[in-house]
Enzyme design. Structure first.
Site, PDB file in Angstrom:
ATOM      1  N   SER A 157       0.832  -1.208   0.000  1.00 10.90           N
ATOM      2  CA  SER A 157       0.000   0.000   0.000  1.00 10.90           C
ATOM      3  C   SER A 157       0.871   1.265   0.000  1.00 10.90           C
ATOM      4  CB  SER A 157      -0.963  -0.050   1.189  1.00 10.90           C
ATOM      5  OG  SER A 157      -1.950   0.943   1.083  1.00 10.90           O
ATOM      6  N   ASP A 270     -10.055  -4.017  -5.223  1.00 14.18           N
ATOM      7  CA  ASP A 270      -9.490  -3.121  -4.213  1.00 14.18           C
ATOM      8  C   ASP A 270     -10.372  -1.881  -4.076  1.00 14.18           C
ATOM      9  OD1 ASP A 270      -7.958  -1.417  -2.641  1.00 14.18           O
ATOM     10  OD2 ASP A 270      -6.086  -1.869  -3.676  1.00 14.18           O
ATOM     11  N   HIS A 299      -7.948  -5.053  -1.003  1.00 13.38           N
ATOM     12  CA  HIS A 299      -6.718  -4.326  -0.727  1.00 13.38           C
ATOM     13  C   HIS A 299      -5.756  -5.114   0.159  1.00 13.38           C
ATOM     14  CE1 HIS A 299      -4.432  -0.566  -0.647  1.00 13.38           C
ATOM     15  NE2 HIS A 299      -4.255  -0.716   0.659  1.00 13.38           N
TER      16      HIS A 299
END
Length: 343
Positions: A157, A270, A299
């Protein structure tokens, strides 16, 4: 008389709206009360509390490294079976991605789980983080580790956004593993000290200003869900911020000349940000990059796509089955990539 009717009508509408909001909050509390109860390690309650991290790991020596802006854990397998190092970074939660470093160390890699911010000698929050802090990592490696090539960096991320920027500046990085990555530099997450997530040589890197996303998207996906306690989705906010920025191309991470081998792991569902589309954008600029995408995955490759954080719920995307499958298959993909590049 007319004014009394008008005010009565307004009052009635307000009462109805209040009842509706409270009804929806009660409904959502019931709907999501038992959902996505993930067994996160206890250190996620306070990721900067070093004492919460388990350092007694069979077959692996774990020490804490405190070297200037290099802060985090070093994992040395008692039987190191792969050349070089793997450096792991977590995401916006501020963790050092301890679990990935631990797992890879148990597989025979010497690894590091490093903090990006929040620790001694670092920025206190995720904003204006200097890329130069990686130079402390390079210096430590060169001084203390003989078998120090190749170097792979794994980021998840915001950690993937960070890792990709590092590879643009530091050719010492041979391989990149980007999980749910970004192709853009976004604003930091400190709204009191607002600015770019990253700096280099004292200057903020050009960034997408998420405050300038469309109001309708912000209202629909963040404000209303917050009020009625349904899951918040940030995906459209990031997407609209890009679309509304006339100079968005200048905010792309300059990956064209990155020499490192790049592996990207993404969930096609996501809902935090559109990592699938952004991975494709990275590949456009760097055709040698590889994308492994997973249908039905979100995600974080965990749970049913909703993350309960007490006061709020965040939509991360995916289904239980899709996330579990993506987690298992992506670990095999990462293992293959590392074996190929750490011979």
């Amino acid at each position: 008389m007319k004014s009394r009717k008008f005010f009565f009508s307004i009052f009635s509408i307000v009462i109805i709206l209040v009842i509706l909001v409270f009804s929806l909050r009660i409904y959502n509390d019931y709907k999501y009360k038992d959902i996505n109860v993930l067994n996160f390690p206890k250190y996620y309650k306070d990721v900067t509390n070093i004492s919460l991290y388990p350092t007694d790991i069979d077959g692996v020596d774990v020490t804490y490294v405190d070297e200037g802006r290099m802060q985090g854990f070093r994992f040395v397998p008692k039987k190191k079976s792969h050349k070089g190092l793997v450096i792991c970074y977590g995401g916006s939660e501020g963790s050092p991605n301890f679990e990935s470093a631990k797992r890879l160390a148990e597989e025979g890699y010497e690894t590091f789980a490093l903090f990006m911010f929040g620790m001694k000698n670092q920025e206190p929050t995720l904003t204006k983080i200097p890329l130069e802090q990686f130079e402390d990592v390079i210096n430590y490696i060169n001084k203390n580790i003989k078998d120090n090539k190749p170097i792979s960096v794994l980021g998840a991320s915001k950690g993937a956004e960070y890792a990709l920027n590092l590879a643009c500046k530091y050719p010492e990085i041979d391989n990149l593993i980007l999980i749910s990555p970004s192709s853009y530099n976004f604003a930091g997450l400190d709204f009191k000290d607002y600015g770019s997530s990253w700096t280099y040589k004292g200057k903020q890197l050009p960034y997408i200003d998420t405050k300038k996303s469309s109001f309708s998207s912000f209202l629909k996906n963040i404000i209303v869900p917050t009020i009625i306690k349904s899951p918040i989705s940030y995906k459209e906010t990031y997407k609209s911020a890009i679309e509304q920025d006339p100079s968005s191309q200048e905010k792309l991470i300059p990956v064209k000349n990155v020499k490192a081998n790049i592996l990207m792991i993404v969930g096609e569902d996501d809902l935090m940000w559109d990592s699938f589309a952004m991975a494709q954008k990275i590949k456009e600029k760097n055709p040698n990059a590889k994308i492994y995408s997973y249908k039905g995955a979100g995600h974080i490759f965990a749970g049913n796509g909703v993350l309960n954080l007490g006061r709020i719920r965040i939509a991360t995307g995916g289904t239980i089955e899709g996330n579990e499958k993506a987690r298992s298959e992506s670990r095999k993909t990462i293992a293959t990539f590392l074996k190929e590049n750490h011979k």
